[in-house]
Design an enzyme around this catalytic site. Structure first.
Site, PDB file in Angstrom:
ATOM      1  N   CYS A   2      35.851 -12.824  37.373  1.00  0.00           N
ATOM      2  CA  CYS A   2      35.767 -12.848  35.909  1.00  0.00           C
ATOM      3  C   CYS A   2      34.789 -13.917  35.413  1.00  0.00           C
ATOM      4  O   CYS A   2      34.566 -14.924  36.073  1.00  0.00           O
ATOM      5  CB  CYS A   2      37.132 -13.153  35.323  1.00  0.00           C
ATOM      6  N   ARG A  27      29.650 -10.798  36.536  1.00  0.00           N
ATOM      7  CA  ARG A  27      30.798 -11.266  37.310  1.00  0.00           C
ATOM      8  C   ARG A  27      31.993 -10.321  37.221  1.00  0.00           C
ATOM      9  O   ARG A  27      32.927 -10.422  38.009  1.00  0.00           O
ATOM     10  CB  ARG A  27      31.234 -12.651  36.831  1.00  0.00           C
ATOM     11  N   TRP A  75      37.344  -8.841  35.621  1.00  0.00           N
ATOM     12  CA  TRP A  75      37.402  -7.960  36.793  1.00  0.00           C
ATOM     13  C   TRP A  75      38.881  -7.915  37.162  1.00  0.00           C
ATOM     14  O   TRP A  75      39.454  -8.909  37.596  1.00  0.00           O
ATOM     15  CB  TRP A  75      36.565  -8.535  37.934  1.00  0.00           C
ATOM     16  N   ASN A 101      40.306 -17.120  35.435  1.00  0.00           N
ATOM     17  CA  ASN A 101      39.702 -16.445  36.581  1.00  0.00           C
ATOM     18  C   ASN A 101      40.480 -16.893  37.805  1.00  0.00           C
ATOM     19  O   ASN A 101      40.728 -18.089  37.967  1.00  0.00           O
ATOM     20  CB  ASN A 101      38.224 -16.862  36.683  1.00  0.00           C
ATOM     21  N   GLY A 102      40.898 -15.968  38.651  1.00  0.00           N
ATOM     22  CA  GLY A 102      41.666 -16.340  39.839  1.00  0.00           C
ATOM     23  C   GLY A 102      42.963 -15.546  39.896  1.00  0.00           C
ATOM     24  O   GLY A 102      43.147 -14.581  39.149  1.00  0.00           O
ATOM     25  N   GLU A 488      22.922  -2.477  56.185  1.00  0.00           N
ATOM     26  CA  GLU A 488      22.586  -2.938  54.840  1.00  0.00           C
ATOM     27  C   GLU A 488      22.060  -1.779  53.983  1.00  0.00           C
ATOM     28  O   GLU A 488      22.404  -1.664  52.802  1.00  0.00           O
ATOM     29  CB  GLU A 488      21.558  -4.086  54.947  1.00  0.00           C
ATOM     30  N   LYS A 492      23.787  -0.557  50.494  1.00  0.00           N
ATOM     31  CA  LYS A 492      23.057  -0.498  49.220  1.00  0.00           C
ATOM     32  C   LYS A 492      23.248   0.863  48.570  1.00  0.00           C
ATOM     33  O   LYS A 492      23.493   0.966  47.388  1.00  0.00           O
ATOM     34  CB  LYS A 492      21.551  -0.739  49.409  1.00  0.00           C
ATOM     35  N   GLU A 495      27.044   1.408  47.368  1.00  0.00           N
ATOM     36  CA  GLU A 495      27.596   0.589  46.290  1.00  0.00           C
ATOM     37  C   GLU A 495      26.990   0.884  44.922  1.00  0.00           C
ATOM     38  O   GLU A 495      27.644   0.676  43.909  1.00  0.00           O
ATOM     39  CB  GLU A 495      27.547  -0.905  46.612  1.00  0.00           C
ATOM     40  N   HIS A 511      28.213   9.065  70.198  1.00  0.00           N
ATOM     41  CA  HIS A 511      29.638   8.836  70.453  1.00  0.00           C
ATOM     42  C   HIS A 511      30.511   9.253  69.269  1.00  0.00           C
ATOM     43  O   HIS A 511      31.652   8.823  69.166  1.00  0.00           O
ATOM     44  CB  HIS A 511      29.862   7.363  70.811  1.00  0.00           C
ATOM     45  N   LYS A 610      29.927  -9.505  41.009  1.00  0.00           N
ATOM     46  CA  LYS A 610      28.902 -10.205  41.781  1.00  0.00           C
ATOM     47  C   LYS A 610      29.489 -11.228  42.746  1.00  0.00           C
ATOM     48  O   LYS A 610      29.114 -11.279  43.902  1.00  0.00           O
ATOM     49  CB  LYS A 610      27.919 -10.880  40.818  1.00  0.00           C
TER      50      LYS A 610
HETATM   51  O1  M6R Z   1      28.035 -14.222  47.331  1.00  0.00           O
HETATM   52  P1  M6R Z   1      28.218 -13.708  48.722  1.00  0.00           P
HETATM   53  O2  M6R Z   1      26.947 -13.582  49.457  1.00  0.00           O
HETATM   54  O3  M6R Z   1      29.223 -14.503  49.498  1.00  0.00           O
HETATM   55  O4  M6R Z   1      28.799 -12.266  48.520  1.00  0.00           O
HETATM   56  C1  M6R Z   1      29.186 -11.480  49.617  1.00  0.00           C
HETATM   57  C2  M6R Z   1      29.397 -10.040  49.205  1.00  0.00           C
HETATM   58  O5  M6R Z   1      30.381  -9.956  48.221  1.00  0.00           O
HETATM   59  C3  M6R Z   1      28.104  -9.395  48.675  1.00  0.00           C
HETATM   60  O6  M6R Z   1      27.068  -9.481  49.603  1.00  0.00           O
HETATM   61  C4  M6R Z   1      28.360  -7.914  48.344  1.00  0.00           C
HETATM   62  O7  M6R Z   1      28.622  -7.193  49.503  1.00  0.00           O
HETATM   63  C5  M6R Z   1      27.172  -7.328  47.584  1.00  0.00           C
HETATM   64  N1  M6R Z   1      27.638  -6.515  46.508  1.00  0.00           N
HETATM   65  C6  M6R Z   1      26.302  -6.499  48.444  1.00  0.00           C
HETATM   66  O8  M6R Z   1      25.231  -5.953  47.752  1.00  0.00           O
END
Ligand code: M6R
Length: 615
Positions: A2, A27, A75, A101-102, A488, A492, A495, A511, A610
């Site tokens: 949040c 966030r 969030w 937040n938390g 990766e 991408k 997500e 496999h 984020k």
């Molecule tokens: O801030 P961080 O690098 O620790 O975040 C880790 C993951 O939450 C972050 O990489 C997430 O997977 C992204 N949305 C990927 O694009």
């Protein structure tokens, strides 16, 4: 997670709050709200949805006046995103409002106790329980709002960053932090800005205080700033100057932050190397780990911790450290590591990777490794965030703020710093030949220009994206250094476009995943020249024989794969160990274009946030 913003001073609070919420929306963005205090009245507006929805609600009702207020973008953790669960939350007597937040882990027990004492709750949130607890303490103990907050925080288990506003104390805001970040900006005109990160503050002041664990800030327009802790001890605030620049928080003419950040990579990779890579004198120097280099050299093992994209960068780090520095490496999901009773010794060096520097699981894993005596090195992007403060030493990636939820330039910056680190250690250890070391310095130095050349393929990549935009599944295959890039690339795509995608080491296809291949299945091969090239060509043939659609990332001038693939994207050549810095770029662009073509919200994909500050 949040976003939190608070203001107290002499200016109108609402425009500052809503502007701050817009900056913090990355966030969390499932609901938003503000409360403004004026002449003894608190006006609260909150609703499900984005900050723009909140603005529409407020403009319909009339903008609230007042020079003190708090705002929140959520969030969801406890309870679904809806108007009632949105923050701020109000005490039963309507005197107090709070944003949070938390996660308050013992909120269930507290809620039962408070209910037994006559409290009634409107929402499903842990936050509402906490503000009722503060109200309850204040009423029964007849104490100040600071004292009520302090006593309440001694009763809660869990993580919090909170700001409390009290109708009866209009000159004060109370802010406290444990486990979730909080920063106080000290304005030039006796005013104060509170936020979960510095992005809403930077346009008003450069002077900030990051709260430490269990600290409580009392910001008072009449009496100034006072820092206490939950044990009631006074603390000395450490005022630092923000390096953040306002332009870095704007889209700068790009349609989305993600695209801007993809295009920033020639510059951000250069910034990650600046002052560290010296091909002219044949040296790599990472000042942040200078005092710890011997620990690396004598390490029995390196453990790399991270989540999501940072974990993928860590996997590239595994290949780098094993290949160049000849140190065994384990790459761990921080969330699994922390709960697994792992074997950690004082001879282990742990590298924790995080863009935000706030990821709760990574932080907890660091604390665990630290408690066992390991040396902890951070690789983080956000300066002053919690992870760099929790580690023994480390190197910032200096990629600049990353606002798009999908991580792009952070990945290439992390891989760049890992490369520099591995080279630095390899040189100290004598595990790399002079000639390879020097060649790699020169090749690394050339990477920003080569990234630029890959970006020039954007129109071709957009064309390919258009071709595949309606698929439901995709496979990403790579070998060696490009296996993490396959993971990766798949992350991408899924997500931001919600297409199901999986990354695999190409040889693993036989496999299991090969069963998925038919004429509908696009298979993205990361197949530049290098050690595994011939092998991956065989894997491409296997897909071709089953009529899969082949999209291959190949080295410029490549012919063999080109003759088999439906589409190829050519990238410049470089040393195999630097390839991830180039091969990931087309995959980032491809995901971006597919998501835009599917009408998805690229910068704020559904359900994500984020920085993941809850476990
Ligand atoms: O801030 P961080 O690098 O620790 O975040 C880790 C993951 O939450 C972050 O990489 C997430 O997977 C992204 N949305 C990927 O694009």
């Amino acid at each position: 997670m949040c976003g939190i913003v608070g203001y107290i001073g002499h200016k109108e609070a609402y425009p500052i709050l809503v502007g701050g919420l817009r900056r913090l929306e990355y966030r969390g963005y499932d609901s938003a709200g503000v409360s403004v205090l004026h002449n003894g009245n608190i006006q609260t507006f909150k609703c499900k949805g984005k900050v723009s929805g909140l603005e529409a609600l407020v403009s319909g009702a009339g903008v609230p006046e007042g020079t003190v207020g708090i705002g929140h973008t959520r969030w969801a953790t406890h309870g679904p995103p809806n108007d009632v669960n949105a923050h701020p939350h109000t005490s039963g007597d309507g005197q107090l409002v709070m944003i949070h937040n938390g996660i308050i882990e013992n909120y269930g027990t507290l809620r039962e106790e408070l209910t037994a004492r006559g409290h009634q709750f409107n929402s499903d949130t842990d936050t509402e329980v906490l503000i009722h607890l503060i109200e309850d303490i204040r009423r029964n103990a007849d104490v100040s709002i600071f004292e009520a907050v302090r006593i309440a925080l001694n009763e809660v288990v869990g993580a919090y960053a909170i700001v409390v506003m009290d109708r009866n104390t209009p000159n004060q805001l109370i802010a406290a932090k444990k486990g979730s970040p909080l920063v106080v900006g000290i304005g030039r005109e006796g005013d104060y800005y509170i936020a979960s990160d510095a992005t809403p503050i930077v346009e008003y002041t450069k002077n900030v205080v990051y709260l430490e664990e269990e600290e409580i800030a009392i910001v008072d327009v009449e009496e100034g700033f006072k820092l206490m802790d939950i044990k009631n001890r006074e603390r000395t605030p450490y005022v630092q100057e923000l390096e953040l620049k306002l332009e870095a928080l704007e889209k700068g003419g790009f349609e989305h932050f993600m695209l801007k950040e993809i295009y920033e990579q020639p510059r951000s990779v250069l910034d990650s190397m600046r002052g560290r890579l010296r091909p002219d004198v044949g040296r790599v120097e990472l000042g942040g780990i200078r005092d710890y280099i011997k620990r690396f050299v004598h390490a029995k093992r390196i453990i790399i911790l991270g989540c999501g994209t940072s974990w993928h960068a860590g996997l590239v780090g595994e290949y780098l450290f094993e290949d160049l520095a000849r140190i065994p490496v384990e790459v761990e999901y921080a969330s699994e590591f922390r709960y697994r009773n792992p074997v950690i010794t004082e001879e282990d060096v742990v590298i924790a990777i995080s863009q935000s520097g706030e990821t709760a699981d990574t932080l907890a894993a660091i604390e665990l490794a630290k408690s066992k005596g390991a040396t902890i090195i951070g690789i983080c992007n956000v300066i002053g965030s919690s992870i760099p403060r929790a580690t023994h030493a480390g190197s910032y990636t200096h990629a600049g703020p990353e606002i798009g939820v999908a991580s792009t330039k952070a990945f290439t910056a992390q891989v760049t710093v890992l490369t520099l680190m591995a080279l630095h250690v390899a040189r100290e250890k004598g595990s790399i030949t002079e000639s390879r070391f020097h060649r790699l310095l020169i090749d690394l130095d050339a990477i920003p220009d080569k990234v630029e050349r890959v970006l020039e393929k954007n129109e071709q990549i957009k064309f390919i994206a258009d071709y595949y935009k309606n698929v439901s599944n995709a496979l990403y295959l790579g070998r060696g250094y490009n296996f993490p890039v396959a993971l990766e690339g798949a992350l991408k795509l899924k997500e931001i476009s919600y297409i199901h995608a999986e990354g695999y080491p190409a040889a693993e296809m036989k496999h299991g995943p090969i069963a998925l291949i038919d004429e509908e299945m696009p298979v993205f091969f990361i197949a530049p020249r290098g050690g595994a090239y011939e092998k991956i060509v065989s894997n491409i043939q296997e897909v071709k024989a089953r009529k899969g659609k082949i999209i291959a990332i190949v080295t410029e001038g490549e012919k063999q794969v080109k003759s088999m693939a439906d589409h190829t994207i050519e990238i410049p050549d470089t040393d195999e160990c630097l390839m991830p810095l180039l091969t990931v770029i087309p995959l980032q662009l491809l995901s971006y274009h597919v998501a835009v073509m599917r009408g998805c919200n690229v910068d704020q994909p559904r359900n994500l946030a984020k920085s993941v500050t809850v476990e």
